[in-house]
Design a protein around this motif. Structure first.
Motif, PDB file in Angstrom:
ATOM      1  N   ASP A  32      37.855  48.277  48.887  1.00  9.77           N
ATOM      2  CA  ASP A  32      38.141  48.083  50.293  1.00  9.77           C
ATOM      3  C   ASP A  32      39.599  48.451  50.570  1.00  9.77           C
ATOM      4  OD1 ASP A  32      37.631  46.890  53.004  1.00  9.77           O
ATOM      5  OD2 ASP A  32      39.224  45.544  52.294  1.00  9.77           O
ATOM      6  N   PRO A  33      39.869  49.373  51.519  1.00 13.84           N
ATOM      7  CA  PRO A  33      41.247  49.805  51.765  1.00 13.84           C
ATOM      8  C   PRO A  33      42.151  48.683  52.279  1.00 13.84           C
ATOM      9  CG  PRO A  33      39.698  51.079  53.105  1.00 13.84           C
ATOM     10  CD  PRO A  33      38.911  50.122  52.286  1.00 13.84           C
ATOM     11  N   GLN A  34      41.622  47.775  53.063  1.00 13.13           N
ATOM     12  CA  GLN A  34      42.446  46.678  53.578  1.00 13.13           C
ATOM     13  C   GLN A  34      42.890  45.763  52.438  1.00 13.13           C
ATOM     14  OE1 GLN A  34      43.779  46.396  56.582  1.00 13.13           O
ATOM     15  NE2 GLN A  34      44.844  44.552  55.936  1.00 13.13           N
ATOM     16  N   THR A  35      42.004  45.508  51.503  1.00 16.63           N
ATOM     17  CA  THR A  35      42.351  44.680  50.349  1.00 16.63           C
ATOM     18  C   THR A  35      43.423  45.351  49.502  1.00 16.63           C
ATOM     19  OG1 THR A  35      40.121  43.753  50.321  1.00 16.63           O
ATOM     20  CG2 THR A  35      41.418  43.522  48.305  1.00 16.63           C
ATOM     21  N   VAL A  36      43.297  46.671  49.290  1.00 20.19           N
ATOM     22  CA  VAL A  36      44.307  47.407  48.533  1.00 20.19           C
ATOM     23  C   VAL A  36      45.659  47.302  49.232  1.00 20.19           C
ATOM     24  CG1 VAL A  36      45.016  49.711  47.753  1.00 20.19           C
ATOM     25  CG2 VAL A  36      42.638  48.979  47.479  1.00 20.19           C
ATOM     26  N   LYS A  37      45.659  47.466  50.547  1.00 26.07           N
ATOM     27  CA  LYS A  37      46.909  47.367  51.320  1.00 26.07           C
ATOM     28  C   LYS A  37      47.515  45.971  51.209  1.00 26.07           C
ATOM     29  CE  LYS A  37      48.822  47.895  55.988  1.00 26.07           C
ATOM     30  NZ  LYS A  37      49.814  46.904  55.710  1.00 26.07           N
ATOM     31  N   GLU A  38      46.690  44.946  51.328  1.00 28.88           N
ATOM     32  CA  GLU A  38      47.188  43.571  51.239  1.00 28.88           C
ATOM     33  C   GLU A  38      47.804  43.284  49.866  1.00 28.88           C
ATOM     34  OE1 GLU A  38      43.858  41.107  52.316  1.00 28.88           O
ATOM     35  OE2 GLU A  38      43.898  41.810  54.401  1.00 28.88           O
ATOM     36  N   ILE A  39      47.167  43.758  48.818  1.00 29.34           N
ATOM     37  CA  ILE A  39      47.695  43.551  47.462  1.00 29.34           C
ATOM     38  C   ILE A  39      49.009  44.309  47.300  1.00 29.34           C
ATOM     39  CG2 ILE A  39      47.299  44.004  45.005  1.00 29.34           C
ATOM     40  CD1 ILE A  39      44.283  43.442  45.609  1.00 29.34           C
ATOM     41  N   ALA A  40      49.041  45.560  47.773  1.00 25.67           N
ATOM     42  CA  ALA A  40      50.272  46.351  47.678  1.00 25.67           C
ATOM     43  C   ALA A  40      51.411  45.682  48.446  1.00 25.67           C
ATOM     44  CB  ALA A  40      50.038  47.762  48.202  1.00 25.67           C
ATOM     45  N   ASP A  41      51.113  45.159  49.640  1.00 22.63           N
ATOM     46  CA  ASP A  41      52.133  44.464  50.430  1.00 22.63           C
ATOM     47  C   ASP A  41      52.629  43.223  49.694  1.00 22.63           C
ATOM     48  OD1 ASP A  41      51.883  46.343  52.445  1.00 22.63           O
ATOM     49  OD2 ASP A  41      50.665  45.057  53.750  1.00 22.63           O
ATOM     50  N   LYS A  42      51.710  42.454  49.174  1.00 23.81           N
ATOM     51  CA  LYS A  42      52.053  41.211  48.474  1.00 23.81           C
ATOM     52  C   LYS A  42      52.941  41.482  47.257  1.00 23.81           C
ATOM     53  CE  LYS A  42      49.922  37.267  46.173  1.00 23.81           C
ATOM     54  NZ  LYS A  42      48.680  36.667  45.727  1.00 23.81           N
ATOM     55  N   GLU A  43      52.676  42.584  46.574  1.00 26.84           N
ATOM     56  CA  GLU A  43      53.426  42.936  45.366  1.00 26.84           C
ATOM     57  C   GLU A  43      54.627  43.837  45.663  1.00 26.84           C
ATOM     58  OE1 GLU A  43      52.796  41.589  42.391  1.00 26.84           O
ATOM     59  OE2 GLU A  43      51.152  40.456  43.305  1.00 26.84           O
TER      60      GLU A  43
END
Length: 151
Positions: free
Chosen positions: A105-116
């Protein structure tokens, strides 16, 4: 299993033999292990990021178009493809093909990237038929988990 793919005159929805499919779907990721998928030509517009590990024992001639860029060549065992969500892609092969497909899921990838704090370094450009030992190992671990029925 439902993989939605656009249809036109020459392109069809990918056809899998159900006995050769092992699939695990969670909310944000789907893992599909396919063996001996018969030769065909397919087209899809991806709504998820796609990671694909080629698993065919012998090299297979393959023609791919991603984002209007043609890539003919040979897929070798353990080659990895990445195609980002939103990209149009076509693929044609003339011999049975085996692979492990992971849809994220692209939104999940974005959220993880933002968090890290990785968003500024996140490269979502496509690549085809790359070799990466660490990614291969991750794919194999995912495959084992799916085979054992673990989420």
């Amino acid at each position: 299993m439902d993989i939605s793919m656009e249809k036109d005159r020459n392109m069809k929805e990918v056809k899998f033999n159900s006995k050769d499919i092992l699939s695990q779907k969670q909310e944000n990721v789907q893992i599909i292990k396919a063996e001996n998928v018969q030769p065909q030509q397919v087209r899809e517009t991806l709504n998820k990021h796609l990671l694909l590990l080629h698993r065919t024992a012998k090299p297979v001639a393959i023609q791919e178009t991603v984002a209007d860029s043609f890539h003919g060549g040979v897929a070798f065992k353990n080659d990895i493809n990445f195609i980002p969500a939103g990209a149009d892609s076509t693929c044609e092969w003339k011999e049975p093909l085996s692979f492990l497909r992971v849809e994220l899921d692209p939104q999940t990838v974005k959220e993880i990237a933002d968090k890290e704090n990785l968003s500024s370094r996140l490269d979502l450009s496509y690549y085809l038929r790359n070799q990466d030992y660490k990614m291969q190992q991750l794919f194999l671990w995912l495959s084992e988990e799916v085979e054992q029925g673990n989420p």
